[in-house]
Design a protein around this motif. Structure first.
Motif, PDB file in Angstrom:
ATOM      1  N   PHE A 197       0.876  -1.132  -0.057  1.00  0.00           N
ATOM      2  CA  PHE A 197      -0.106   0.020  -0.054  1.00  0.00           C
ATOM      3  C   PHE A 197       0.834   1.167  -0.178  1.00  0.00           C
ATOM      4  O   PHE A 197       0.384   2.336  -0.026  1.00  0.00           O
ATOM      5  N   LEU A 198       2.212   1.311   0.059  1.00  0.00           N
ATOM      6  CA  LEU A 198       3.088   2.331   0.097  1.00  0.00           C
ATOM      7  C   LEU A 198       4.003   2.329  -1.129  1.00  0.00           C
ATOM      8  O   LEU A 198       5.115   2.637  -1.112  1.00  0.00           O
ATOM      9  N   ALA A 199       3.764   1.267  -2.104  1.00  0.00           N
ATOM     10  CA  ALA A 199       4.422   1.382  -3.323  1.00  0.00           C
ATOM     11  C   ALA A 199       4.821   2.738  -3.920  1.00  0.00           C
ATOM     12  O   ALA A 199       5.916   2.760  -4.446  1.00  0.00           O
ATOM     13  N   HIS A 200       4.236   3.773  -3.517  1.00  0.00           N
ATOM     14  CA  HIS A 200       4.716   5.195  -4.075  1.00  0.00           C
ATOM     15  C   HIS A 200       5.827   5.724  -3.255  1.00  0.00           C
ATOM     16  O   HIS A 200       6.112   6.760  -3.625  1.00  0.00           O
ATOM     17  N   TYR A 237     -11.252  -0.264 -10.004  1.00  0.00           N
ATOM     18  CA  TYR A 237     -11.397   0.740 -11.020  1.00  0.00           C
ATOM     19  C   TYR A 237     -10.695   1.872 -10.758  1.00  0.00           C
ATOM     20  O   TYR A 237      -9.833   2.645 -11.377  1.00  0.00           O
ATOM     21  N   LEU A 238     -11.128   2.282  -9.402  1.00  0.00           N
ATOM     22  CA  LEU A 238     -10.417   3.530  -8.786  1.00  0.00           C
ATOM     23  C   LEU A 238      -9.020   3.349  -8.516  1.00  0.00           C
ATOM     24  O   LEU A 238      -8.104   4.369  -8.764  1.00  0.00           O
ATOM     25  N   ARG A 239      -8.510   2.146  -8.315  1.00  0.00           N
ATOM     26  CA  ARG A 239      -6.978   1.905  -8.002  1.00  0.00           C
ATOM     27  C   ARG A 239      -6.298   1.992  -9.409  1.00  0.00           C
ATOM     28  O   ARG A 239      -5.291   2.486  -9.494  1.00  0.00           O
ATOM     29  N   THR A 253       2.877  10.441  -1.929  1.00  0.00           N
ATOM     30  CA  THR A 253       1.691  10.963  -1.046  1.00  0.00           C
ATOM     31  C   THR A 253       0.450  10.002  -1.636  1.00  0.00           C
ATOM     32  O   THR A 253       0.471   9.591  -2.751  1.00  0.00           O
ATOM     33  N   PRO A 254      -0.436  10.194  -0.666  1.00  0.00           N
ATOM     34  CA  PRO A 254      -1.624   9.527  -0.827  1.00  0.00           C
ATOM     35  C   PRO A 254      -2.429  10.325  -1.766  1.00  0.00           C
ATOM     36  O   PRO A 254      -2.292  11.750  -1.590  1.00  0.00           O
ATOM     37  N   ILE A 255      -3.249   9.781  -2.547  1.00  0.00           N
ATOM     38  CA  ILE A 255      -4.210  10.868  -3.652  1.00  0.00           C
ATOM     39  C   ILE A 255      -5.553  10.134  -3.102  1.00  0.00           C
ATOM     40  O   ILE A 255      -5.948   9.102  -3.127  1.00  0.00           O
ATOM     41  N   ARG A 256      -6.762  11.105  -3.253  1.00  0.00           N
ATOM     42  CA  ARG A 256      -7.975  10.494  -2.822  1.00  0.00           C
ATOM     43  C   ARG A 256      -8.710  10.693  -3.995  1.00  0.00           C
ATOM     44  O   ARG A 256      -8.937  11.778  -4.418  1.00  0.00           O
ATOM     45  N   LEU A 257      -9.576   9.815  -4.309  1.00  0.00           N
ATOM     46  CA  LEU A 257     -10.552   9.878  -5.605  1.00  0.00           C
ATOM     47  C   LEU A 257     -11.961   9.501  -4.995  1.00  0.00           C
ATOM     48  O   LEU A 257     -12.244   8.408  -4.198  1.00  0.00           O
TER      49      LEU A 257
END
Length: 458
Positions: free
Chosen positions: A331-334, A421-423, A438-442
């Motif tokens: 979940f922190l691959a970014h 699909y959001l992912r 950074t996390p991003i929220r959709l």
């Protein structure tokens, strides 16, 4: 004591009782100076304190609640004291409550503020969720510009407040103006988190160049979150050293429980969390849980493997730790990974480079045009799954906030824009734009095809 008008500019927080003025005051000051209770009327006197926020320097004033005119003599006196602040304020922060909506006392105070000389920034507080943030925009009918939904308790929306203050505060002189021009978004706030005894205080001491923080081999030496300003190559950073977080079952009562609470509060204040791990011990389950807390807090993240000086040059070990991080933190691959040594200073320049990238991504705003071109390309490459054999269309997107970046997508069938699909869209946006660390929220909202600007749908 009222500050002299020859000093820094004055920013006054005004509003009716219990809308969160003292909570915002404490948040901007950076410590709990004003008493905060869920009881109206706790604050009675004006409370002044100097504030440095990034490159902004001003005197912040907390005031008592201004109520409708009534029989309460003390309430009227508190309100009168608050309104006297307006004569000396360079900027007024008018605060209302997103949960309660606009009340008659808000409208009465708004009318007084319109007659005053100072520019007004309308803050709609307690907008703790995306839904409340959207509802808060209804407050624009009072006529102030800008209207900023915020959550003083959770630091939500404060990046926009900082930008708005920077536009309205008078210049503090040529030197301050030159400093502000050189600064990009203010000082990055970095929380150093991790298990006990991973070297957090040692790292901050090394960054400071002095033994300011107590360092011991005894886990739990650090009990509070300690703020320190670090200058690296001419740029200031606020580093927050925190108490180590042990497994829930091992956390004792009293001081240690309070220390963990302060660590979580430090995460809320930070933009970037440096998750410090011990190279000798590898990645543990507790590291994974702490990483989850960073993600839940919505902070940017740098994964730092500490005490690597004893293993530098071991490329096989580096690759093994990198693979372990990929397994433990999917979940922190970014998040960027750096291998450092706080005690010797090994590769600390890479730590700052990673912090800079993550902080910039955390504050990043994307223009509507580039954003929608990226979304259109992603949808064209892979359309959302059908719902009852009917197509799901994503018409357009808009960014509704930063720190972390938040986006709203408009679709004819929001239920068809599934989590997988959001992912897919999130990963596509990460590829199109630099959202390192950074996390991003959709989120998705319903919009019929005919409502798309220009009348075009996909």
């Amino acid at each position: 004591m009222t500050p002299s008008r020859t000093g820094p500019p004055v920013v006054a927080i005004v509003g009716r009782p219990n809308v969160g003025k003292s909570t915002l005051f404490n948040r901007l000051v950076g410590r709990r100076l004003a008493i905060v209770l869920n009881t109206p009327g706790v604050t009675r006197d004006r409370h002044y304190t100097p504030v440095t926020w990034g490159r902004l320097h001003f005197v912040l004033v907390d005031t008592g609640g201004v109520e409708e005119q009534g029989p309460d003599v003390l309430g009227r006196e508190v309100g009168d004291q608050s309104l006297r602040t307006l004569a000396e304020a360079d900027v007024v922060l008018f605060m209302t409550d997103a949960r309660e909506g606009l009340l008659p006392a808000d409208r009465e105070l708004a009318e007084r503020l319109r007659r005053g000389p100072a520019p007004v920034i309308h803050l709609v507080n307690k907008a703790d969720t995306d839904a409340l943030e959207m509802d808060a925009l209804d407050a624009a009918r009072l006529g102030f510009d800008p209207v900023i939904p915020v959550s003083a308790e959770h630091s939500r929306g404060l990046d926009r407040l900082q930008d708005a203050l920077a536009e309205r505060l008078p210049a503090a002189g040529p030197e301050a103006e030159e400093e502000a021009a050189e600064a990009e978004g203010g000082m990055a706030r970095v929380a150093v988190v991790g298990r006990p005894n991973t070297g957090k205080s040692t790292l901050v001491n090394r960054l400071l160049g002095e033994e300011r923080l107590v360092v011991s081999d005894v886990p739990g030496t650090t009990r509070d979150a300690i703020d320190s300003v670090v200058n690296f190559k001419g740029t200031d950073y606020l580093f927050i050293d925190t108490a180590g977080i042990r497994r829930r079952g091992r956390i004792g009562r009293g001081v240690e429980r309070a220390s963990v609470g302060r660590t979580l509060e430090a995460l809320e204040r930070a933009e970037v969390a440096v998750l410090l791990m011990d190279a000798a011990e590898g990645v543990t389950d507790q590291d994974t849980k702490i990483a989850g807390q960073v993600l839940q807090a919505g902070r940017g993240c740098v994964l730092a493997v500490n005490k690597w000086d004893v293993r530098k040059g071991e490329e096989t070990a580096r690759r093994e730790v990198t693979r372990q991080l990929e397994r433990q933190f999917p979940f922190l691959a970014h998040a960027p990974v750096v291998f450092i040594a706080g005690q010797t200073g090994y590769h600390l320049d890479r730590l700052f480079g990673a912090v800079d990238k993550v902080a910039a991504a955390f504050r990043l705003r994307i223009g509507t045009g580039p954003l929608n071109r990226a979304v259109e390309q992603l949808v064209a490459r892979q359309a959302p799954p059908l719902v009852k054999n009917r197509p799901v269309r994503v018409f357009y997107a808009t960014q509704v906030g930063a720190a972390p970046p938040r986006f709203v997508l408009f679709s004819n069938r929001p239920e068809g824009v599934t989590a997988p699909y959001l992912r897919y869209l999130e990963n596509g946006l990460r590829t199109a734009f630099d959202f390192t660390g950074t996390p991003i929220r959709l989120t998705v909202r319903r919009r019929e095809q005919r409502d798309k600007p220009g009348g075009r749908g996909r």
